[in-house]
Motif scaffolding. Structure first.
Motif: not given
Length: 252
Positions: A178-196
């Motif tokens: 009903e309310r899809p999660w998006t990458m923008e909702q990830a904790p600050v810096g978490r995506v950048e940390f995991l991406l590599p």
């Protein structure tokens, strides 16, 4: 993992080939992509490179299983195998699939551009007891629905492509929310940390095959008993629903 969609739509899309149906009635694209090779092609292809499918169990349209059950097993040379979500790159095209896995996984380091790969998408399945047969008693078996995709893999090592694939995968898997999660909702810096730590890939599709083994060789009455048995013992109600949707099913 199953992507939630209306079950009847998935089952209706997975029509089965009628016993003895000839591929001559299909379009050229259908024969190339989703149906068995011709006799001439088979003679050049090792048996191990084919999905075993007796004629009565060939899935006429194996595509919906990919969308409904995207948690696939990816197999590449060296018998590397990893279970990971694999989705269509474009919703209206069937020529490329996308996925990713951890770079800590040795499989991620083993893939190279142009390697032959197999992605296996497994739908519902269940043990079928002989207790449920009356018209034609026999031995135990297993009913199942599966789709196999063969193609070549293209590793994607740039951050932009990896981020795009992660975002698309999340969008697809969150589609029913009903309310899809998006990458923008990830904790600050978490995506950048995991991406590599993630290696993404694209599969260039060459062949799609499917099996829908749903007791088609048995009478409609016996299939009703199988459905009742599966439901009574609460064993994989999904596969019972697939059997119930066969064209010649009896509906009490």
């Amino acid at each position: 993992m199953r992507v939630v969609r209306p079950a009847h739509q998935i089952r209706e899309a997975c029509h089965l080939a009628a016993p003895g149906r000839s591929t001559q009635s299909l379009t050229h694209e259908d024969r190339i992509v989703t149906n068995p090779m011709s006799d001439a092609e088979d003679s050049k292809t090792p048996p191990a490179a084919r999905l075993y499918a007796p004629p009565q169990f060939i899935a006429d349209n194996p595509l919906p299983i990919i969308g409904a059950y995207p948690f696939a097993t990816l197999v590449s040379p060296g018998l590397h195998a990893t279970m990971t979500p694999i989705c269509w790159e474009h919703p209206d095209q069937t020529n490329t699939l996308i996925g990713h896995f951890s770079r800590l996984n040795p499989h991620a380091q083993a893939i190279s551009d142009g390697q032959d790969v197999l992605a296996m998408f497994n739908g519902p399945h269940a043990y079928v007891s002989p207790r449920w047969y009356v018209d034609r008693p026999t031995v135990p078996t297993w009913n199942y629905v599966t789709t196999h995709v063969r193609g070549t893999i293209e590793p994607l090592d740039d951050e932009a492509s990896t981020l795009q694939i992660l975002a698309k995968t999340a969008t697809i898997c969150e589609a029913a929310a009903e309310r899809p999660w998006t990458m923008e909702q990830a904790p600050v810096g978490r995506v950048e940390f995991l991406l590599p730590m993630v290696r993404a890939f694209r599969i260039h599709v060459e062949r799609i095959e499917g099996v829908s083994k749903l007791s088609q060789a048995h009478s409609p009455a016996d299939r009703v008993r199988i459905i009742d048995g599966l439901r009574a013992e609460d064993i994989q109600r999904d596969i019972a629903a697939f059997i119930a949707d066969l064209p010649d099913a009896i509906h009490p």
